[in-house]
Design an enzyme around this catalytic site. Structure first.
Site, PDB file in Angstrom:
ATOM      1  N   CYS A 108      25.170  -9.148 -20.931  1.00 20.41           N
ATOM      2  CA  CYS A 108      25.170  -9.623 -22.312  1.00 20.41           C
ATOM      3  C   CYS A 108      24.772  -8.515 -23.279  1.00 20.41           C
ATOM      4  O   CYS A 108      25.269  -8.451 -24.400  1.00 20.41           O
ATOM      5  CB  CYS A 108      24.249 -10.820 -22.471  1.00 20.41           C
ATOM      6  SG  CYS A 108      22.534 -10.509 -22.011  1.00 20.41           S
ATOM      7  N   HIS A 280      18.291 -12.875 -23.654  1.00 19.02           N
ATOM      8  CA  HIS A 280      19.740 -12.843 -23.810  1.00 19.02           C
ATOM      9  C   HIS A 280      20.087 -12.093 -25.090  1.00 19.02           C
ATOM     10  O   HIS A 280      19.351 -12.167 -26.082  1.00 19.02           O
ATOM     11  CB  HIS A 280      20.255 -14.280 -23.878  1.00 19.02           C
ATOM     12  CG  HIS A 280      21.735 -14.425 -23.752  1.00 19.02           C
ATOM     13  ND1 HIS A 280      22.488 -13.776 -22.801  1.00 19.02           N
ATOM     14  CD2 HIS A 280      22.625 -15.186 -24.470  1.00 19.02           C
ATOM     15  CE1 HIS A 280      23.756 -14.115 -22.923  1.00 19.02           C
ATOM     16  NE2 HIS A 280      23.867 -14.971 -23.933  1.00 19.02           N
ATOM     17  N   ASN A 300      28.400 -16.263 -28.643  1.00 14.37           N
ATOM     18  CA  ASN A 300      27.881 -16.030 -27.296  1.00 14.37           C
ATOM     19  C   ASN A 300      28.967 -15.361 -26.453  1.00 14.37           C
ATOM     20  O   ASN A 300      30.113 -15.237 -26.882  1.00 14.37           O
ATOM     21  CB  ASN A 300      27.439 -17.358 -26.670  1.00 14.37           C
ATOM     22  CG  ASN A 300      26.433 -17.165 -25.552  1.00 14.37           C
ATOM     23  OD1 ASN A 300      26.114 -16.047 -25.159  1.00 14.37           O
ATOM     24  ND2 ASN A 300      25.925 -18.270 -25.021  1.00 14.37           N
TER      25      ASN A 300
END
Length: 359
Positions: A108, A280, A300
């Site tokens: 990520c 994240h 995302n």
């Protein structure tokens, strides 16, 4: 390897291995609380595992964040609109409407970075340069960015873009650019159309290969993109807003709690008595207000089957889950003529020659 690094690696492993059996009762309990958001109910009644697949590590002494300049903007009243969506302001940039998939890899940190880099190249070139920056190249070749699929350091990613450069490259199985992503998409904490990520063997970090994919006929060196010196934004909401409003989307890091994984829609605010499962990195593209609740609009990297078609909204202005405390970014280095189409350069040159001839 020092004790601190060993601890960080173990933390990542424990985060990826987190697997509390959670039934639909957990989700129904969230939805009964009349919150500002709703959780997604699984399509069957079996117990599911909430596992955050190798999320990025948190801050560490090896991250370059502390060495970067902190940028703070002096914003006048009325300069920040109540709502903003980068997809609307820069509608000619197709990347702003793209939701990527990091697959079963804790990349990520690389995805949020390269997504924002891609957007900013388009924005700062007035839509002329629609270049997808390769998450694969950053993930596999930046040796001081962290641990590849086991998590990484966002500030180092942006510094790598500035010092070394990152080639072009698109999504899995695409022929867009030099190095496309090699890991197949999977379903992240939803019962969707793909294989569930938790059912797939966790991916190893792809090998660094400084050549373009077979069949692209591109040159690795000429496909490199670069950024200017990166900087960290002051933990002030208006500074983050102004940066997005003027320069484009940013990368942000936040703490992840188990209820976030089953987010479906609304403005997320973590519920009481939930466990932290990792950290994240995501891309903030705007903000707004819903029912009096201010929120960040965020892309995302868990494909479009998760959340609000791949996006989610999070409480804004309270540094919720640390979302406003670690925002790092840079502007692209496009060269002196990058904002001017070659046709316009030719016309300017022709006009100058004509002027000199007619004097």
């Amino acid at each position: 390897m020092g004790y601190l690094h060993i601890l960080l690696v173990l933390t990542c492993i424990l985060s990826s291995a987190f697997a509390d059996p959670v039934s639909n009762d957990f989700i129904e309990n969230i939805n009964k609380q009349n919150l500002t958001w709703r959780a997604r109910k699984y399509s069957d009644t079996s117990s599911r595992r909430l596992s955050i697949s190798r999320t990025s590590l948190g801050l560490s002494p090896t991250d370059e964040k502390d060495s970067l300049n902190i940028v703070a903007y002096q914003i006048a009243d009325g300069d920040i609109p109540e709502s903003f969506d980068a997809r609307e302001k820069w509608s000619n940039c197709s990347s702003l409407k793209e939701i990527r998939d990091q697959a079963n890899c804790g990349s990520c940190w690389a995805f949020a970075a390269t997504e924002a880099m891609t957007d900013r190249i388009c924005i700062h070139s007035n839509g002329i340069k629609q270049i997808s920056v390769s998450a694969q190249d950053l993930l596999s070749c930046c040796t001081n960015c962290g641990y590849g699929c086991n998590g990484g350091y966002p500030a180092n990613a942006w510094s790598y873009w500035h010092k070394t450069g990152i080639v072009s490259g698109g999504l899995y199985n695409s022929s867009n650019g030099c190095r496309s992503y090699s890991l197949a998409p999977c379903d992240h904490h939803v019962s969707g159309s793909l294989t569930n990520c938790s059912a797939v063997i966790e991916a190893e970090t792809p090998q660094c290969v400084k050549t373009c994919d077979n069949g692209t006929h591109l040159n690795y060196t000429t496909e490199l993109t670069f950024g200017e010196v990166p900087y960290v934004l002051e933990n002030v909401t208006s500074s983050i807003q102004w940066e997005i409003l003027t320069n484009g989307p940013v990368e942000a890091e936040f703490d992840v709690y188990e209820d976030f994984l089953v987010y479906s829609e609304g403005v997320y605010k973590k519920t009481e008595n939930v466990s932290k499962v990792g950290a994240h990195d995501v891309k903030i593209i705007g903000w707004g207000v819903d029912g009096g609740i201010p929120y960040w609009l965020i892309a995302n990297s868990w494909n479009a089957e998760w959340g609000e078609n791949g996006y989610f909204r999070m409480l804004r202005g309270e540094n919720h889950c640390g979302i406003e405390s670690y925002v790092v970014v840079a502007v692209p280095n496009l060269g002196s003529d990058s904002n001017i189409p070659k046709f316009e350069i030719g016309m300017l040159l022709f006009s100058w020659i004509l002027y000199m001839y007619c004097r």
